[in-house]
Each structure stands twice: as C-alpha cells, then as structure tokens.
Design an enzyme around this catalytic site. Structure first.
Site, PDB file in Angstrom:
ATOM      1  N   GLY A 158       0.790  -1.233   0.000  1.00 43.39           N
ATOM      2  CA  GLY A 158       0.000   0.000   0.000  1.00 43.39           C
ATOM      3  C   GLY A 158       0.817   1.274   0.000  1.00 43.39           C
ATOM      4  O   GLY A 158       1.791   1.384   0.721  1.00 43.39           O
ATOM      5  N   SER A 159       0.448   2.264  -0.802  1.00 42.60           N
ATOM      6  CA  SER A 159       1.237   3.467  -0.952  1.00 42.60           C
ATOM      7  C   SER A 159       0.437   4.545  -1.683  1.00 42.60           C
ATOM      8  O   SER A 159      -0.763   4.446  -1.814  1.00 42.60           O
ATOM      9  CB  SER A 159       2.518   3.151  -1.685  1.00 42.60           C
TER      10      SER A 159
END
Length: 189
Positions: A158-159
C-alpha cells in the site's frame, strides 16, 4: 512459492505438511495477487492516471500546479505507468519515514520523485512509500523516452502516487473516484 509447492506435494503423506500447506499456499496466492501486472488497453487523453487506486485529494499549489494524490491499497495493482509520453529528465530517491500513505505525515515518507519532459512541459510524479511499502522500484532511468501508459516502476504494498498537473490543465476526476493506471483520464479538454 516454493514452500507452498513443497508442502502441497508432501500434504498427502504428512499431516504436518498438510497443516503447513494451508498458510503457505494462502501466502503464495496473496503474493501472486499483489504482484500481478495485467496488460492494459491504454486510453486516449492528454494525462492518464499513473496508478490504480482512489483519488485521495486534489490540491492547488502556489505555483499554479494542481496535485492529484492517488492512494493505492494493498488490493490495487502497484505497477505505475507514465501519465504522458516524454523523456524522463530525473529519477530521484528521497529517504524518509514509513507512515501510512493516506496519513498527512506521509509527506515525509520515503519517495521517488520523477520529472518528465512532455508536450505539456515538465510533469512531476512522486511515488510515496507507505507503512508496509518499504521499496520503490523504478523500471526506467533518467534519459529514457517513455510512451504514455508504459510501465515505469513498482511500489511494493500500500502506498500513494502524486501527480502535479501544470498550470492551465483542468482536473476531470473527483476525490473518492477510483482510477486505473493508463486508463483513467485525469484532465479535461
């Protein structure tokens, strides 16, 4: 993946291997899902989304640019694509922290800052690592010519990806709108 294959092969003969096969197989399936990289029919438009995700914010900057921030959850494809055709003029790794990418403090996270020389001028794109994402992997180097929608890098887990649209380019997405890299158009004519 090798562990999953080995435990599955031994599962018929050993109860311990059968028990170990379940989490090993689930983990291997999760990794295959996460690192998927589907082929895409690249859309038409001046500026395309560089990332799969959800538009987290749209913010005007003092210099006239508009930042479009796209949050990528662990369920999204994490291969990022060139928003426009052009030449990569810089790829700069900036060390930093690892707070969740949807958090305000993520402004100080580890990142890779890209600049592209395009028909619209200089376009800045920033790949931002999140709490779990500890590695950003650029696929192309400074000086490379890229086509719109071409794969340029990967952020593991996730980013967020921020794209800075030049002054005069109107945004045609809304906060909360899902995006698909190389498919969703971010600007309007």
């Amino acid at each position: 993946m090798a562990t999953a294959a080995l435990t599955l092969a031994r599962a018929r003969r050993s109860r311990g291997a059968a028990v170990a096969a379940v989490p090993a197989t689930a983990l291997a399936a999760g990794m295959l899902w996460f690192f998927r990289d589907p082929e895409r029919e690249i859309a038409q438009g001046r500026v395309l989304s560089p990332a799969d995700g959800v538009v987290q914010s749209i913010m005007p900057w003092k210099d006239g640019r508009t930042r479009v921030a796209i949050f990528m959850s662990p369920l999204n494809v994490h291969v990022n694509r060139a928003p426009l055709a052009g030449t990569v003029t810089s790829v700069e790794h900036v060390p930093g922290g690892f707070v969740p990418a949807f958090n305000k403090e993520s402004e100080n996270n580890e990142r890779v800052v890209w600049h592209f020389d395009t028909e619209l001028g200089d376009i800045e794109m920033v790949q931002i690592a999140g709490a779990v994402a500890r590695r950003i992997v650029p696929y192309v180097e400074q000086g490379a010519k890229v086509e719109q929608g071409e794969r340029i890098g990967l952020i593991r887990f996730g980013s967020r990806v921020d794209l800075y649209l030049p002054e005069g380019v109107e945004v045609d997405v809304e906060v909360g709108q899902p995006t698909t890299a190389g498919v969703t158009r971010l600007d309007r004519d």
